[in-house]
Design an enzyme around this catalytic site. Structure first.
Site, short mmCIF file in Angstrom:
data_model
loop_
_atom_site.label_atom_id
_atom_site.label_comp_id
_atom_site.label_asym_id
_atom_site.label_seq_id
_atom_site.Cartn_x
_atom_site.Cartn_y
_atom_site.Cartn_z
CE1 TYR A 169 2.73 3.90 -2.08
CE2 TYR A 169 2.85 2.43 -0.20
CZ TYR A 169 2.21 3.44 -0.89
OH TYR A 169 1.06 3.99 -0.40
CG MET A 171 1.92 -2.40 1.49
SD MET A 171 0.70 -1.20 2.16
CE MET A 171 0.53 -1.77 3.84
CE LYS A 173 -2.73 -4.08 5.88
NZ LYS A 173 -4.18 -4.25 5.74
CG HIS A 196 -7.09 1.49 4.30
ND1 HIS A 196 -5.80 1.93 4.19
CD2 HIS A 196 -7.44 1.05 3.06
CE1 HIS A 196 -5.39 1.76 2.94
NE2 HIS A 196 -6.37 1.23 2.24
#
Ligand code: 76R
Length: 276
Positions: A169, A171, A173, A196
């Protein structure tokens, strides 16, 4: 926070360029073709994939996509967009391409961001009693970075992980009205990236993550490729990440693609509607 701190850009290292390439089979025209034609076309494509999958300066892999988002996903790692383009053109010249419809593609480049690595090198240089900003410090910093290079190269110039499932996928921020990752000071971003990494590392044995950057290359900022033998691990990991501030506050996600790894020789069977 100093102004310099606020705008500090994390250094990144880049490795192989990556193309995720998804196609839907035009089943009606495929079924309308004769058995003989299908055999020739399918084995030509399988033979092509087999040589593309041979790991030499990047490699390729075939996945069967679960869901209506597509049928076949090819993943290619190569040294440049130009080489990827050559791979694409070769694929398009195959007989099979006439039976395929483009469903999705994503271009990116494998990335290691140096949030943690640069901090470690900086600390080691400082531990030698050197003052940041001096030429001696810069030299020591570079030396410490060089020591970590083999480890980073192994991630940047790797082959496609071999696990049974892929979850891909894209992404971003956020840079929205309320929160903006890109205006946070480096120290905050680093601390959040550390948390993270800590969460992610719990899944180290079960998942191989390949982060690829795509700013300037494609529509989102990163491509996330997760590889695991147990697909439930994707759900567990991605769910746990949702509670981590980096994802909970700053992340936006594109469409998810789930694929099952298939060897090139399984392609004719796949096109016959059989998994192997
Ligand atoms: O690279 C490292 O292993 C060091 C720590 C680390 C970095 C720098 C790390 C670890 N990641 C890093 C960078 Mn990650 N990662 C994602 C997602 O779904 C979501 O919520 C987000 C998608 C997952 C699931 C994931 C998993 N990571 C990044 C970046 C670049 C950010 C930047 O530069 O601002 C993104 C976009 C991103 C996204 N991450 C890990 C994981 C896992 C499983 C790990 C541990 C790896 C391991 O230890 O084996």
């Amino acid at each position: 926070m100093t102004e310099r701190d606020a705008v500090e850009v994390p250094e990144t290292l880049e490795g192989w360029y990556v193309l995720h390439d998804v196609y839907a089979v035009d089943w009606a025209s495929w079924r309308a073709a004769t058995r003989g034609e299908r055999d020739v076309v399918a084995s030509e494509a399988a033979a092509w994939l087999k040589q593309a999958a041979a790991p030499e300066r990047g490699n390729s892999a075939l996945y069967s996509v679960v869901s209506q988002k597509g049928d076949l996903m090819l993943v290619h790692y190569r040294e440049s967009p130009e080489t990827l383009n050559a791979v694409e053109l070769a694929w398009r010249s195959l007989g099979l391409f006439g039976f395929l419809r483009p469903a999705y593609s994503y271009l990116s480049v494998i990335e290691v961001s140096l949030y943690e690595v640069a901090a470690i090198a900086g600390k080691r240089a400082a531990d030698r009693g050197l003052k940041a900003g001096t030429p001696e410090y810069e030299k020591a910093f570079e030396e410490e970075m060089d020591k970590m290079k083999p480890h980073m190269d192994a991630r940047l110039y790797r082959n496609i992980p071999t696990q049974r499932y892929i979850c891909f996928y894209p992404m971003n921020k956020r840079r929205g009205e309320h929160v903006n990752w890109y205006t946070l000071p480096m120290s905050e971003r680093r601390a959040m990236m550390r948390s993270h990494g800590r969460i992610g590392h719990k899944y180290h044995e079960q998942v191989t993550q390949v982060i690829s950057g795509s700013v300037g290359l494609d529509d989102w900022e990163w491509g996330v490729s997760l590889h695991a033998d147990d697909p439930l691990v994707f759900k567990k990991l991605v769910y746990e990440m949702r509670f981590d501030p980096v994802s909970a506050i700053y992340a936006e996600f594109g469409p998810f693609y789930l694929g099952v790894r298939r060897s090139p020789s399984a392609l004719p069977a796949l096109l016959d509607g059989r998994p192997s």
